[in-house]
Design a protein around this motif. Structure first.
Motif, PDB file in Angstrom:
ATOM      1  N   GLU A  75       3.066   6.813  -4.300  1.00 31.23           N
ATOM      2  CA  GLU A  75       2.639   7.590  -3.139  1.00 31.23           C
ATOM      3  C   GLU A  75       1.408   6.991  -2.468  1.00 31.23           C
ATOM      4  O   GLU A  75       1.251   7.091  -1.241  1.00 31.23           O
ATOM      5  CB  GLU A  75       2.367   9.039  -3.544  1.00 31.23           C
ATOM      6  CG  GLU A  75       3.613   9.815  -3.957  1.00 31.23           C
ATOM      7  CD  GLU A  75       4.618   9.985  -2.825  1.00 31.23           C
ATOM      8  OE1 GLU A  75       4.209   9.946  -1.640  1.00 31.23           O
ATOM      9  OE2 GLU A  75       5.819  10.155  -3.116  1.00 31.23           O
ATOM     10  N   ALA A  76       0.526   6.373  -3.243  1.00 32.91           N
ATOM     11  CA  ALA A  76      -0.652   5.733  -2.640  1.00 32.91           C
ATOM     12  C   ALA A  76      -0.220   4.573  -1.732  1.00 32.91           C
ATOM     13  O   ALA A  76      -0.802   4.368  -0.656  1.00 32.91           O
ATOM     14  CB  ALA A  76      -1.597   5.233  -3.725  1.00 32.91           C
ATOM     15  N   ASP A  77       0.797   3.828  -2.151  1.00 26.57           N
ATOM     16  CA  ASP A  77       1.324   2.747  -1.316  1.00 26.57           C
ATOM     17  C   ASP A  77       1.929   3.305  -0.034  1.00 26.57           C
ATOM     18  O   ASP A  77       1.754   2.736   1.054  1.00 26.57           O
ATOM     19  CB  ASP A  77       2.380   1.952  -2.084  1.00 26.57           C
ATOM     20  CG  ASP A  77       1.847   1.332  -3.355  1.00 26.57           C
ATOM     21  OD1 ASP A  77       0.694   0.866  -3.354  1.00 26.57           O
ATOM     22  OD2 ASP A  77       2.584   1.343  -4.364  1.00 26.57           O
ATOM     23  N   TRP A  78       2.655   4.405  -0.175  1.00 26.47           N
ATOM     24  CA  TRP A  78       3.281   5.037   0.986  1.00 26.47           C
ATOM     25  C   TRP A  78       2.226   5.522   1.981  1.00 26.47           C
ATOM     26  O   TRP A  78       2.375   5.342   3.199  1.00 26.47           O
ATOM     27  CB  TRP A  78       4.136   6.204   0.519  1.00 26.47           C
ATOM     28  CG  TRP A  78       4.931   6.900   1.590  1.00 26.47           C
ATOM     29  CD1 TRP A  78       4.755   8.173   2.038  1.00 26.47           C
ATOM     30  CD2 TRP A  78       6.024   6.365   2.340  1.00 26.47           C
ATOM     31  NE1 TRP A  78       5.669   8.471   3.016  1.00 26.47           N
ATOM     32  CE2 TRP A  78       6.466   7.380   3.229  1.00 26.47           C
ATOM     33  CE3 TRP A  78       6.673   5.129   2.354  1.00 26.47           C
ATOM     34  CZ2 TRP A  78       7.528   7.194   4.112  1.00 26.47           C
ATOM     35  CZ3 TRP A  78       7.726   4.941   3.244  1.00 26.47           C
ATOM     36  CH2 TRP A  78       8.151   5.969   4.106  1.00 26.47           C
ATOM     37  N   GLU A  79       1.148   6.094   1.476  1.00 28.86           N
ATOM     38  CA  GLU A  79       0.091   6.554   2.356  1.00 28.86           C
ATOM     39  C   GLU A  79      -0.615   5.394   3.052  1.00 28.86           C
ATOM     40  O   GLU A  79      -1.123   5.542   4.166  1.00 28.86           O
ATOM     41  CB  GLU A  79      -0.911   7.420   1.587  1.00 28.86           C
ATOM     42  CG  GLU A  79      -0.368   8.794   1.240  1.00 28.86           C
ATOM     43  CD  GLU A  79       0.186   9.523   2.460  1.00 28.86           C
ATOM     44  OE1 GLU A  79      -0.529   9.620   3.485  1.00 28.86           O
ATOM     45  OE2 GLU A  79       1.348   9.990   2.401  1.00 28.86           O
ATOM     46  N   LEU A  80      -0.649   4.234   2.395  1.00 31.45           N
ATOM     47  CA  LEU A  80      -1.204   3.052   3.040  1.00 31.45           C
ATOM     48  C   LEU A  80      -0.336   2.631   4.218  1.00 31.45           C
ATOM     49  O   LEU A  80      -0.840   2.277   5.295  1.00 31.45           O
ATOM     50  CB  LEU A  80      -1.335   1.901   2.038  1.00 31.45           C
ATOM     51  CG  LEU A  80      -1.898   0.582   2.592  1.00 31.45           C
ATOM     52  CD1 LEU A  80      -3.290   0.783   3.192  1.00 31.45           C
ATOM     53  CD2 LEU A  80      -1.927  -0.484   1.492  1.00 31.45           C
ATOM     54  N   VAL A  81       0.984   2.686   4.037  1.00 30.96           N
ATOM     55  CA  VAL A  81       1.896   2.381   5.146  1.00 30.96           C
ATOM     56  C   VAL A  81       1.667   3.368   6.284  1.00 30.96           C
ATOM     57  O   VAL A  81       1.581   2.984   7.459  1.00 30.96           O
ATOM     58  CB  VAL A  81       3.365   2.437   4.672  1.00 30.96           C
ATOM     59  CG1 VAL A  81       4.316   2.294   5.858  1.00 30.96           C
ATOM     60  CG2 VAL A  81       3.639   1.348   3.648  1.00 30.96           C
ATOM     61  N   ARG A  82       1.575   4.659   5.957  1.00 32.10           N
ATOM     62  CA  ARG A  82       1.334   5.668   6.988  1.00 32.10           C
ATOM     63  C   ARG A  82       0.015   5.393   7.720  1.00 32.10           C
ATOM     64  O   ARG A  82      -0.048   5.494   8.956  1.00 32.10           O
ATOM     65  CB  ARG A  82       1.302   7.064   6.369  1.00 32.10           C
ATOM     66  CG  ARG A  82       1.052   8.170   7.402  1.00 32.10           C
ATOM     67  CD  ARG A  82       0.740   9.496   6.733  1.00 32.10           C
ATOM     68  NE  ARG A  82       1.876  10.013   6.000  1.00 32.10           N
ATOM     69  CZ  ARG A  82       2.820  10.795   6.526  1.00 32.10           C
ATOM     70  NH1 ARG A  82       2.749  11.142   7.804  1.00 32.10           N
ATOM     71  NH2 ARG A  82       3.814  11.235   5.789  1.00 32.10           N
TER      72      ARG A  82
END
Length: 466
Positions: A75-82
Motif C-alpha cells: 500500500e505504501a508503494d501504491w500511495e507513492l504512485v497516487r
C-alpha cells in the motif's frame, strides 16, 4: 574524503549554473508574439500516459489463470504512485483491458480474481482523482486469444465487451471510463482490416443496445505504422464509427530534431478531421523509436529522452493533436518492461530523468487549455497555453548556444511566470523528485513581453500555473 552537499545547496548550485548559461556572452535574443485570436486548439484534452492495470499482479502477462500468493508491492508503494499522479495532475490515461480476465468466452463472467481486483484499484484511483480513462480491449486474435471466441468479429466477443462495460460503468459506477478502443494496434494484432471493421461495428451496436453509447465513445484506429494505411482506410470506410481518431507514433531522434514531426502530424490530423472537423485527434502512444523493442528503449534513462519528449510534445500539439499520451507511466505495469517514468518495485521505484519533463507538461498545460502555435525562430520550438487566464510557454532550444526568447503573452502582466529548466543532467527538483523552478519568477514588461532564458539543448517551461 567524499563530501555530500545538502540537497538545497546542491539545487541552488544547479540553478546558478542554468542561470549562468542563459546569461553568457553567447546569448541571442528572439521574439515570439502570440495572437490570441488564432488558437490551434480551443480545449486541449491533456498530456497523459499509458497506465496498464497490473500493479497488483506484478505486471504478469499470464491472463488465463489467477495470480496466487503474495506480491512484492504494498500500500505504501501504491500511495507513492497516487502522490506522483496527483502532483502531475494527470487527467487522461490509456488503460489495458483483457476480456480473458473476466471470461473464457463461455457466456459466464467472474470479477473476483486478482486481475480484475487490480483493474478495480486502478479505476478507483482514476475515479477519485478525476482522471478520464481510455479503456483498450487488447483483442482476442494474437497472444490474447481466448478459446471461446473465433476472433475479432465474433458477435460473442462484442457481447462480452458489452457485458463487462455494463459491469464496470453501470453496476460499479466507474464513470471515469469515457472511451473504448477495440484491439491494441489492430494493424499488427487483428486478423484483417475487414474482421476488425466488423468487430468495431458489432461493439458499436452492442453499446447502443445496452444504452451505453452516450456514456462511452469509440476511438480508433490505433494504427501504429506510418504512413498509416490502416488508419487511412478507416477514415475512408468507417467515418461514422468513431467519435475520435487516434494513432500511435514512435519517432526517431532525427525526425524530431529536424522538426518534421510537426508536419507529419498536421497532415494526419487534417486528414482525420476531413469528414468531421469536430472530432478530436489524439496520439495514444508516444515515444522514441531508436533501438526500441516492445519492452525496452536504450535511451529511457538518458536525459536526452526528456528533451526528446518535450520536443515531440510541442510538435504534436502544433501539428493538431488534441492530446498526447506517453508510453508509459511506470515500470510496474508490465514485467520486464522499462519504458516508464519510474522504475519498478525491485528497482526502488526511482524516478527517471524524463519524468521531470512529462510531469511538468501534464501539470502546466492542463485539460481545457487553449493552445497557440506562434511563428518560431529556427532551432527553437514554441508552444503556449492559456488556462483560466494563466499562461504557460513551453520552449525547446535545439541550438548549441543559449537563447533569450521574448514571448509576448497578452494579459500576462501581474501574473509572474515561474521558469523551469532542464539542460543535460541539470534540472532542479525537490525532496520528492518533483520539478522546481529556477531563479526568480519572470515578470512581463509593459508590452506583455516575458524574456525566457533557454540554455543550449534545453527544455524550458515558464508558467503562471500554480
Amino acid at each position: 574524503m567524499a563530501t555530500t552537499l545538502p540537497r538545497s545547496f546542491a539545487l541552488s548550485i544547479a540553478a546558478s549554473l542554468i542561470c549562468a548559461a542563459s546569461l553568457s556572452s553567447a546569448v541571442y535574443e528572439e521574439t515570439v508574439v502570440i495572437d490570441v485570436d488564432q488558437p490551434i486548439c480551443r480545449s486541449f484534452l491533456g498530456f497523459g500516459a499509458e497506465w496498464d492495470p497490473k500493479f497488483w499482479t506484478m505486471g504478469t502477462f499470464e491472463f488465463k489463470k489467477d495470480v496466487a500468493g503474495p506480491v512484492a508491492v504494498d500500500e505504501a508503494d501504491w500511495e507513492l504512485v497516487r502522490k506522483r499522479l496527483t502532483w502531475m495532475r494527470v487527467k487522461l490515461v490509456r488503460m489495458m483491458m483483457l476480456t480473458g480476465w473476466c471470461t473464457t468466452g463461455d457466456g459466464t463472467f467472474t470479477y473476483d480474481n486478482a486481475h480484475m481486483r487490480s483493474l478495480f484499484r486502478h479505476l478507483d484511483l482514476c475515479r477519485e482523482e478525476g482522471i478520464e480513462v481510455i479503456l483498450v480491449d487488447w483483442g482476442v486474435a494474437s497472444w490474447t486469444k481466448i478459446d471461446g471466441f473465433t476472433g475479432t468479429d465474433d458477435p460473442r466477443y462484442a457481447q462480452a465487451i458489452g457485458e463487462y462495460l455494463e459491469e464496470l460503468i453501470v453496476r460499479r459506477k466507474y464513470d471515469c471510463i469515457r472511451s473504448l478502443t477495440l484491439v491494441n494496434e489492430p494493424n499488427l494484432e487483428a486478423e484483417s482490416f475487414e474482421r476488425w471493421r466488423d468487430g468495431v461495428r458489432a461493439v458499436r451496436a452492442e453499446l447502443a443496445k445496452r444504452g451505453l453509447a452516450e456514456r462511452v465513445r469509440l476511438v480508433g484506429s490505433d494504427d501504429c505504422s506510418p504512413p498509416y494505411p490502416w488508419h487511412k482506410r478507416a477514415l475512408a470506410e468507417m467515418p461514422d464509427d468513431f467519435a475520435a481518431w487516434e494513432v500511435h507514433r514512435y519517432a526517431t531522434q532525427k525526425v524530431v530534431e529536424s522538426g518534421s514531426l510537426e508536419d507529419d502530424f498536421r497532415a494526419l490530423s487534417t486528414a482525420s478531421r476531413a469528414h468531421d472537423a469536430s472530432k478530436p485527434f489524439l496520439v495514444c502512444e508516444a515515444g522514441m523509436s531508436d533501438g526500441m523493442s516492445a519492452g525496452q528503449s536504450p535511451f529511457i534513462q538518458d536525459p536526452i529522452y526528456g528533451l526528446f519528449m518535450a520536443d515531440y510534445a510541442v510538435q504534436a500539439c502544433r501539428g493538431g493533436c488534441d492530446a498526447v499520451l506517453a508510453w508509459m507511466l511506470e515500470d510496474n505495469s508490465h514485467a520486464g518492461f522499462t519504458w516508464g517514468m519510474w522504475t519498478n518495485k525491485a528497482e526502488g521505484m526511482a524516478l527517471k530523468p524524463w519524468f521531470w519533463t512529462w510531469s511538468l507538461l501534464c501539470r502546466t498545460v492542463p485539460r481545457g487549455s487553449q493552445l497557440f502555435a506562434p511563428a518560431q525562430p529556427d532551432g527553437i520550438r514554441v508552444l503556449t497555453a492559456r488556462h483560466d487566464g494563466r499562461w504557460t510557454a513551453v520552449i525547446v532550444n535545439r541550438r548549441d548556444v543559449a537563447v533569450d526568447v521574448r514571448v509576448v503573452l497578452p494579459g500576462a502582466q501581474g501574473r509572474p511566470l515561474c521558469r523551469y529548466v532542464s539542460a543535460g543532467d541539470v534540472r532542479a527538483v525537490d525532496g520528492d523528485g518533483f520539478p522546481m523552478p529556477t531563479g526568480e519568477p519572470l515578470a512581463a514588461d509593459a508590452a506583455d513581453g516575458v524574456v525566457i532564458g533557454c540554455p543550449p539543448q534545453s527544455a524550458v517551461v515558464a508558467t503562471a500555473m500554480e
